[in-house]
Design an enzyme around this catalytic site. Structure first.
Site, PDB file in Angstrom:
ATOM      1  CG  HIS A 333      -1.846   0.801   1.331  1.00 49.30           C
ATOM      2  ND1 HIS A 333      -1.623   2.402   1.520  1.00 49.30           N
ATOM      3  CD2 HIS A 333      -3.154   0.747   0.572  1.00 49.30           C
ATOM      4  CE1 HIS A 333      -3.015   3.223   1.064  1.00 49.30           C
ATOM      5  NE2 HIS A 333      -4.271   2.478   0.930  1.00 49.30           N
ATOM      6  CG  ASP A 391      -7.353  -1.509  -3.219  1.00 51.46           C
ATOM      7  OD1 ASP A 391      -8.977  -1.210  -3.119  1.00 51.46           O
ATOM      8  OD2 ASP A 391      -6.828  -0.781  -3.220  1.00 51.46           O
TER       9      ASP A 391
END
Length: 457
Positions: A333, A391
């Site tokens: 991330h 995600d």
């Protein structure tokens, strides 16, 4: 470059001439930073938040030195003061109004979190009941919006419909467009939160050629959304409570994420005085980008490209080869250099959904489970902190629920609308609010004389 501009260095003054308050706020500077510009030493106040890095207030830099700062992507620039969301990427912390995200996801529900983001405190029983009722009574959209949807090809990406439909709400609700009236601002916030799931479900139904399903006032927020997504007029549909709770958690986890690209877009649009519906439309357009809200759709595309569990070793080999250009989507991330705290919550939720639906053996999901196992055990990924992120898990859950991959970013928009309107509301109430106007480092041609067409070689 610094020598050419006459800039040298910044000195942080470590002396603290004033007593530091027990709870530091950005309104109480007690240190300064000194910037040497040529033969001048300019002093700028340092502001402390309640948590996180301090900031150097350079708002007067241009006026005092004639220079701008250069910060592509604004990675070292605080664009505003906010009390809504705190992130510590190194420690893997995400908090809404001081509450850890895992506690909210496990113990709260989406509309309770929406109230928290808007008003700063968790509601009591009476406040929650009134807020839920208020949102519920605003879930319907104007009937003429049906014609707007029908102006799009059925093959349109649902996000195209969402950008247009959300911004078009300003054409229907003239009684909540005056951003200078607190009651109208609040009404706009309620409407956006309430109507976004309805618009999202309409976008899905339109893309598959099904009739629109109207919201039901006796259903909870996430339950109502899933009903509008999957019900048909042909038969009664009962939403699986496990799936409704999973959706609620996903919405909570995506509700806000500080000053990300789409939130910054909403704030920038709002700084001009644009109406709130137009600002949210701008935020949806920003969210559509694959580097932002489209990441979970990219996860499913990656799983499809792998095709079979037996191809995973070869795929992982390519991922480790920097020259291959192959990326492992849904891992790591931009902000979190530790395990994404939202992913920890969805890891458990993902297992619950797959077990409930009996889909653990579905080919794409088997690939996802094996990729997860490798990422959590392979030293290559552990050393680089490439843990599965939110995600990755949300994409798997959506896939298991039967939600098309094109709808993934739309669901992100449904959740993030709450954060957008909270940030918009906060900005409108900030007396320091002014129109955004980033500067640039110009590297183009200097002034040139115009050459007539017949004399140009």
């Amino acid at each position: 470059m610094s020598a050419m501009l006459g800039l040298s260095y910044i000195i942080i003054n470590s002396e603290i001439p004033m007593a530091v308050p027990e709870k530091k706020t950005a309104a109480a500077p007690h240190r300064s930073a000194t910037l040497a510009v040529g033969d001048k030493n300019l002093s700028f106040p340092m502001l402390d938040g309640t948590e996180g890095p301090s900031v150097i207030d350079i708002s007067k830099l241009y006026g005092e030195s004639g220079h701008f700062t250069y910060d592509p992507g604004f990675l070292s620039t605080a664009s505003c003061e906010s009390k809504i969301t705190f992130i510590d990427g190194d420690a893997g912390i995400l908090r809404y109004r001081g509450y850890d995200i895992d506690a909210l996801a496990e113990k709260s529900d989406f509309l309770e979190v929406a109230y928290l983001l808007l008003y700063g405190e968790l509601p009591n029983a009476k406040q929650k009941q009134e807020f839920v009722r208020t949102i519920t009574l605003h879930t319907m959209v104007h009937e003429q919006l049906h014609f707007l949807f029908r102006g799009f090809p059925r093959s349109s990406h649902p996000m195209a419909l969402m950008v247009g439909a959300s911004a078009s709400l300003s054409a229907f609700y003239h009684d909540s467009l005056d951003i200078n009236v607190p009651e109208q601002r609040e009404l706009s916030c309620w409407r956006m939160i309430a109507k976004m799931p309805t618009l999202a479900a309409m976008a899905h139904k339109y893309s598959v050629g099904h009739p629109f399903i109207y919201p039901q006032n006796d259903l909870g927020f996430s339950e109502n959304f899933l009903n509008m997504m999957f019900a048909t007029p042909c038969e009664k549909t009962k939403v699986n409570p496990v799936l409704a709770r999973a959706m609620d958690k996903i919405l909570i986890l995506h509700a806000d994420h500080e000053q990300n690209a789409s939130t910054s877009t909403v704030r920038m649009a709002a700084s001009s005085g644009a109406n709130p519906f137009a600002c949210i439309g701008a935020g949806i357009a920003s969210l559509w980008g694959p580097a932002h809200g489209g990441a979970n759709e990219a996860v499913i595309n990656m799983l499809r490209e792998i095709g079979d569990v037996k191809h995973i070793p070869e795929f992982i080999k390519k991922v480790k080869d920097k020259s291959s250009g192959v990326r492992l989507m849904g891992f790591g991330h931009r902000v979190y250099k530790n395990y994404d705290p939202r992913a920890k919550v969805l890891h458990k939720t993902c297992s619950e959904v797959l077990a409930e639906l009996g889909k653990i053996d579905e080919p794409l999901l088997k690939i996802a489970v094996e990729l997860e196992r490798i990422a959590l055990s392979d030293e290559y990924f552990i050393e680089r902190k490439l843990y599965p992120n939110v995600d990755f898990y949300s994409g798997i859950i959506y896939r298991a629920m039967g939600i098309p991959s094109k709808m993934f970013t739309v669901l992100f928009a449904v959740a993030r609308t709450v954060g957008w309107v909270a940030q918009w509301k906060e900005m409108m109430e900030d007396p320091k609010n002014k129109i955004g106007r980033p500067r640039q480092l110009y590297t183009g041609a200097r002034q040139r004389a115009f050459v007539p067409l017949e004399k140009r070689s």
